[in-house]
Design a protein around this motif. Structure first.
Motif, short mmCIF file in Angstrom:
data_model
loop_
_atom_site.label_atom_id
_atom_site.label_comp_id
_atom_site.label_asym_id
_atom_site.label_seq_id
_atom_site.Cartn_x
_atom_site.Cartn_y
_atom_site.Cartn_z
N ASP A 64 5.08 -0.49 -6.62
CA ASP A 64 5.58 0.88 -6.87
C ASP A 64 4.43 1.86 -7.07
N GLU A 65 3.39 1.41 -7.78
CA GLU A 65 2.23 2.27 -8.02
C GLU A 65 1.55 2.62 -6.70
N GLY A 90 6.16 -6.07 -8.84
CA GLY A 90 6.96 -4.92 -8.45
C GLY A 90 6.37 -3.61 -8.92
N LYS A 91 5.84 -3.60 -10.14
CA LYS A 91 5.21 -2.39 -10.68
C LYS A 91 3.97 -2.02 -9.87
N ASN A 110 2.93 2.70 -3.74
CA ASN A 110 3.82 3.61 -3.00
C ASN A 110 3.70 5.04 -3.50
N ARG A 111 3.57 5.19 -4.82
CA ARG A 111 3.41 6.53 -5.39
C ARG A 111 2.08 7.15 -4.96
#
Length: 224
Positions: free
Chosen positions: A148-149, A144-145, A151-152
């Protein structure tokens, strides 16, 4: 007569004691054997989880490049960058398809190749599942991290326009491909005895090296 009966009982008692001692020893031996089987099973399970996580990391790497490439296909201002982005996307889609086919043949479930949830697979066996579950602990959180990275990074890149976007995209891809090569090199060392998987990693490494070289060359041209 009584003396004879005493001797008979004594011999019988000695035999029974010996049998009991043998049974206890056999039970102890079986217990050690079971413990060893459990230990070996856990090692097999942990090795399986390590392979699943590695393949999942490769899939995530491919997914990241695909998403970045799609953004560049829409937003790049230089036709050469758009063309490179299309090549990048199709190559990494092909990489994922190769991994997907291999994983299916191995009866292995790699969620990063499907829905993005936790990588998992049932492995069964004495101690094997326990070892696998231990190895997979917190994998979902780490995955998940990573998503998220990505996506950022995409959101940050999306804010740029024109040549600024092109340069930032190429720089991002060159750096990613370098990291991808390092991951593939590590895998080739780890799984050198698996000819089929090693061939996949070697082929992918060649593709990734080509992408890194092309991204750097285009980036140089953008600076002129």
């Amino acid at each position: 007569m009584g003396n004879k009966n005493w001797k008979t009982r004594a011999v019988a008692a000695a035999v029974m004691t010996g049998l009991l001692g043998f049974a206890a020893h056999a039970e102890d031996t079986m217990s050690k054997q079971q413990k060893e089987e459990m230990k070996q099973g856990k090692a097999v399970g942990e090795a399986a989880s390590k392979r699943v996580k590695y393949v999942g990391s490769l899939a995530l790497f491919n997914n990241r490049q695909i998403e970045l490439a799609r953004l560049a296909e829409e937003q790049a201002s230089d036709p050469r960058v758009k063309e490179f982005a299309t090549k990048l996307r199709t190559d990494h889609e092909s990489n994922n398809q190769t991994l997907r086919t291999w994983a299916e043949n191995q009866k292995m479930t790699i969620s990063a190749l499907s829905d993005g949830s936790t990588s998992d697979t049932g492995v069964g066996g004495s101690g094997v599942q326990e070892g696998f579950d231990k190895g997979m602990d917190q994998t979902g959180e780490k995955l998940g991290k990573s998503i998220d990275e990505t996506n950022r990074e995409i959101a940050k890149l999306r804010e740029k326009q024109g040549p600024e976007f092109d340069k930032a995209f190429l720089s991002r891809i060159a750096e990613d491909q370098k990291k991808g090569n390092e991951m593939l090199k590590k895998g080739r060392g780890e799984y050198k005895n698996d000819a089929t998987f090693l061939a996949i990693l070697s082929q992918t490494e060649g593709v990734v090296s080509g992408h890194e070289k092309e991204a750097k060359e285009l980036e140089k041209q953008m600076k002129k």
